[in-house]
Design an enzyme around this catalytic site. Structure first.
Site, PDB file in Angstrom:
ATOM      1  CG  ASP A  60      24.436  17.972  59.413  1.00  0.00           C
ATOM      2  OD1 ASP A  60      25.481  18.365  58.868  1.00  0.00           O
ATOM      3  OD2 ASP A  60      23.924  16.850  59.187  1.00  0.00           O
ATOM      4  CB  ILE A  62      20.116  23.356  56.674  1.00  0.00           C
ATOM      5  CG1 ILE A  62      20.852  23.794  55.397  1.00  0.00           C
ATOM      6  CG2 ILE A  62      20.827  23.898  57.916  1.00  0.00           C
ATOM      7  CD1 ILE A  62      20.773  25.282  55.127  1.00  0.00           C
ATOM      8  CB  ALA A  63      19.522  18.634  60.237  1.00  0.00           C
ATOM      9  CG  ASP A  83      28.915  15.136  56.530  1.00  0.00           C
ATOM     10  OD1 ASP A  83      30.148  15.069  56.346  1.00  0.00           O
ATOM     11  OD2 ASP A  83      28.088  15.012  55.603  1.00  0.00           O
ATOM     12  CB  VAL A  84      32.091  11.462  57.374  1.00  0.00           C
ATOM     13  CG1 VAL A  84      32.714  10.088  57.624  1.00  0.00           C
ATOM     14  CG2 VAL A  84      31.296  11.463  56.076  1.00  0.00           C
ATOM     15  CG  ASP A  89      24.790   9.811  56.849  1.00  0.00           C
ATOM     16  OD1 ASP A  89      23.649   9.861  56.349  1.00  0.00           O
ATOM     17  OD2 ASP A  89      25.289  10.766  57.461  1.00  0.00           O
ATOM     18  CB  THR A  92      23.369  14.534  49.361  1.00  0.00           C
ATOM     19  OG1 THR A  92      22.430  15.433  49.953  1.00  0.00           O
ATOM     20  CG2 THR A  92      23.636  14.960  47.930  1.00  0.00           C
ATOM     21  CB  THR A 145       8.957   0.539  34.282  1.00  0.00           C
ATOM     22  OG1 THR A 145       8.768  -0.166  33.052  1.00  0.00           O
ATOM     23  CG2 THR A 145      10.181   1.441  34.167  1.00  0.00           C
TER      24      THR A 145
END
Length: 262
Positions: free
Chosen positions: A12, A18-19, A111-112, A132, A135, A187
C-alpha cells in the site's frame, strides 16, 4: 523465514508511508512500513526488500496513491520475485459478492476503494461507515445493497498538527498523545485535545447523521496509522482493523476479472 513457502505480498503506497503485508493462510504474518519519499531510488528500495523479504511470493498486489513510485516498485518486484505485480484501482472489473458501483461509478482513491471492499467482503455487515486516519482522514459509507454511497475527505491529525506548528510562532513541537480531558490547562494539552476531539466529533457526527439520512443502521470500522490515539475517545460501538486496507487490496487483487482479446 522459509523461502520455499509461497505467499501473497500486499503493498500500500501511501503519501506518508508504504505498508507491506505478507499473507499466509489468509492471515497477515508480516506487517512493516517504510517512509514514503518521492526521491526513493531503486537501490534504496531493493536494499529494503533484501533486508526484510527473505521469502518467495506467488502474487504481489499494489495500491498506490503516489504514481511516481509505481515503476520503481514494479521493476524491483520483477527483479526480486520474477513476477509482475498487479496494481488495483477503482475502475477495473472485479468479481465481488456485491456491486461497489450500485450508486454509480466515480473517481475514488485505490486505498479508499480497498477499505470499502474489505468492509463488506470481510464482515457480515450490510451498511458500513469506514473512517481511515492517515495522512488524510477519509470517512466513506458503503452498502451491500447500494454500493459505495460517498464520503468526506479531511486532512489527517499529523497534517493538522504540523500546520499549526508551522504557523504558530510561539508553539514548540511536542509529542502528541490521547488527551485526558476535553478542557485542558496547558498549551500542549489543549492542542492535543483540539487535535483529537475534532476527529471524534467528526466521525461520530457523520455516523449519527448518515443513520438519519438513510434511515438505516450503520456499523463503524476505524483504521489508519494515526487511529490508535483516537480510539479511547470514541463513544459509539466500532470495529478497529489496522489491516483493513491491505486486506481490501488482497481481495481486489484476487478478484480482478481479466478480459482476453482474440
Amino acid at each position: 523465514m522459509n523461502k520455499s513457502l509461497l505467499s501473497e505480498l500486499i503493498i500500500d503506497i501511501g503519501n506518508t508511508s508504504i505498508a507491506f503485508a505478507l499473507f499466509e493462510d489468509n492471515k497477515v504474518n508480516l506487517f512493516i512500513k517504510m517512509k514514503t519519499n518521492l526521491m526513493l531510488s531503486y537501490d534504496e528500495v531493493y536494499s529494503f526488500f533484501k533486508e526484510n523479504f527473505d521469502f518467495n511470493v506467488n502474487q504481489v498486489f499494489i495500491s498506490s496513491v503516489v504514481p511516481v513510485l509505481n515503476k520503481i516498485f514494479e521493476n524491483i518486484i520483477f527483479s526480486f520475485f520474477k513476477i509482475k505485480p498487479l496494481f488495483i484501482s477503482f475502475d477495473l472489473n472485479y468479481d465481488l459478492t456485491f456491486n461497489p458501483y450500485g450508486s454509480g461509478k466515480f473517481l475514488l482513491g485505490s486505498d479508499v476503494f480497498a477499505n470499502l471492499v474489505a468492509a463488506i467482503e470481510n464482515y457480515s455487515l450490510e451498511n458500513v461507515l469506514v473512517a481511515d486516519l492517515g495522512t488524510a482522514c477519509t470517512i466513506f459509507a458503503v452498502s451491500r445493497q447500494d454500493g459505495i454511497l460517498g464520503g468526506l475527505i479531511n486532512s489527517g491529525p499529523l497534517i493538522n498538527f504540523n500546520s499549526l506548528l508551522d504557523n504558530a510562532y510561539l508553539l514548540n513541537k511536542f509529542p502528541i498523545s490521547t488527551p485526558t480531558n476535553l478542557l485542558e490547562r496547558t498549551t500542549s494539552g489543549s492542542v492535543n485535545s483540539g487535535l483529537f476531539y475534532q476527529y471524534k466529533y467528526l466521525i461520530e457526527g457523520v455516523y449519527h447523521d448518515i443513520k438519519k439520512i438513510y434511515k438505516r443502521g450503520f456499523n463503524l470500522i476505524i483504521t489508519g496509522g494515526n487511529a490508535n490515539l483516537l480510539l479511547p475517545l470514541i463513544e459509539v460501538e466500532f470495529i478497529f482493523n489496522i489491516h483493513l486496507t491491505v486486506e481490501g487490496i488482497r481481495i481486489l487483487g484476487n478478484s480482478i476479472v481479466v478480459k482476453f482479446v482474440n
